[in-house]
Design a protein around this motif. Structure first.
Motif, short mmCIF file in Angstrom:
data_model
loop_
_atom_site.label_atom_id
_atom_site.label_comp_id
_atom_site.label_asym_id
_atom_site.label_seq_id
_atom_site.Cartn_x
_atom_site.Cartn_y
_atom_site.Cartn_z
N LYS A 128 1.10 -1.19 -0.03
CA LYS A 128 0.09 0.02 -0.01
C LYS A 128 0.76 1.33 0.00
CE LYS A 128 -2.76 -1.52 3.31
NZ LYS A 128 -4.06 -1.63 4.45
N ALA A 129 1.85 1.34 0.76
CA ALA A 129 2.76 2.41 0.81
C ALA A 129 3.34 2.67 -0.38
CB ALA A 129 4.08 2.30 1.94
N LEU A 130 3.96 1.59 -1.18
CA LEU A 130 4.52 1.76 -2.46
C LEU A 130 3.60 2.19 -3.37
CD1 LEU A 130 7.32 -0.90 -2.74
CD2 LEU A 130 7.36 1.30 -2.97
N LEU A 131 2.31 1.99 -3.44
CA LEU A 131 1.34 2.37 -4.29
C LEU A 131 1.12 4.00 -4.18
CD1 LEU A 131 -1.17 -0.94 -4.41
CD2 LEU A 131 0.35 -0.13 -6.22
N ASN A 152 1.57 6.73 -6.82
CA ASN A 152 0.23 7.77 -7.03
C ASN A 152 0.83 9.23 -7.01
OD1 ASN A 152 -1.92 6.09 -7.99
ND2 ASN A 152 -2.07 5.56 -6.04
N GLU A 153 1.54 9.39 -5.89
CA GLU A 153 2.16 10.91 -5.75
C GLU A 153 3.03 11.23 -6.82
OE1 GLU A 153 4.08 10.53 -1.84
OE2 GLU A 153 2.07 10.22 -0.63
N LEU A 154 3.61 10.36 -7.66
CA LEU A 154 4.56 10.64 -8.57
C LEU A 154 3.93 10.80 -10.02
CD1 LEU A 154 7.80 8.74 -7.50
CD2 LEU A 154 7.38 10.96 -7.37
N GLY A 155 2.45 10.58 -9.92
CA GLY A 155 1.76 10.54 -11.22
C GLY A 155 1.52 9.36 -11.94
#
Length: 102
Positions: free
Chosen positions: A72-75, A79-82
């Motif tokens: 979940k943390a990696l996803l 997402n934060e990186l677009g």
């Protein structure tokens, strides 16, 4: 359906050319081992649609199963990186994600 079968269907759908398909794509399976980054999504790929490219990170789970905290943390980080980073349980969900890319 087993997770590996869902993964195979997703990769085939993204990678194989089809008549009437309005986009192109390439995807691969991440194989976790001692030397890989822990928590990387199962399927990663690139979609070219409407003269834009999109990077996909798909964590595949059987219906009812949940991702680990590190997944979940990696996803979230992707997402934060677009990056389009999602948990999916079926090919239908992937089809919807690709249809909605803009």
């Amino acid at each position: 359906m087993l997770e590996r079968d869902i993964v195979k269907k997703i990769i085939k759908y993204i990678t194989e050319p089809r008549m009437g398909k309005t986009w192109k794509g390439y995807a691969w399976k991440n194989h976790g081992n001692l030397y890989s980054v822990k928590g990387l999504p199962d399927v990663m790929g690139v979609i070219r649609k409407d003269h834009k490219s999109f990077f996909l990170c798909l964590e595949v789970k059987q219906p009812g199963n949940k991702p680990t905290e590190i997944q979940k943390a990696l996803l979230r980080r992707f997402n934060e990186l677009g990056v389009v980073a999602e948990v999916v349980t079926s090919l239908d969900e992937v089809v919807k994600i690709i249809e909605e890319l803009k």
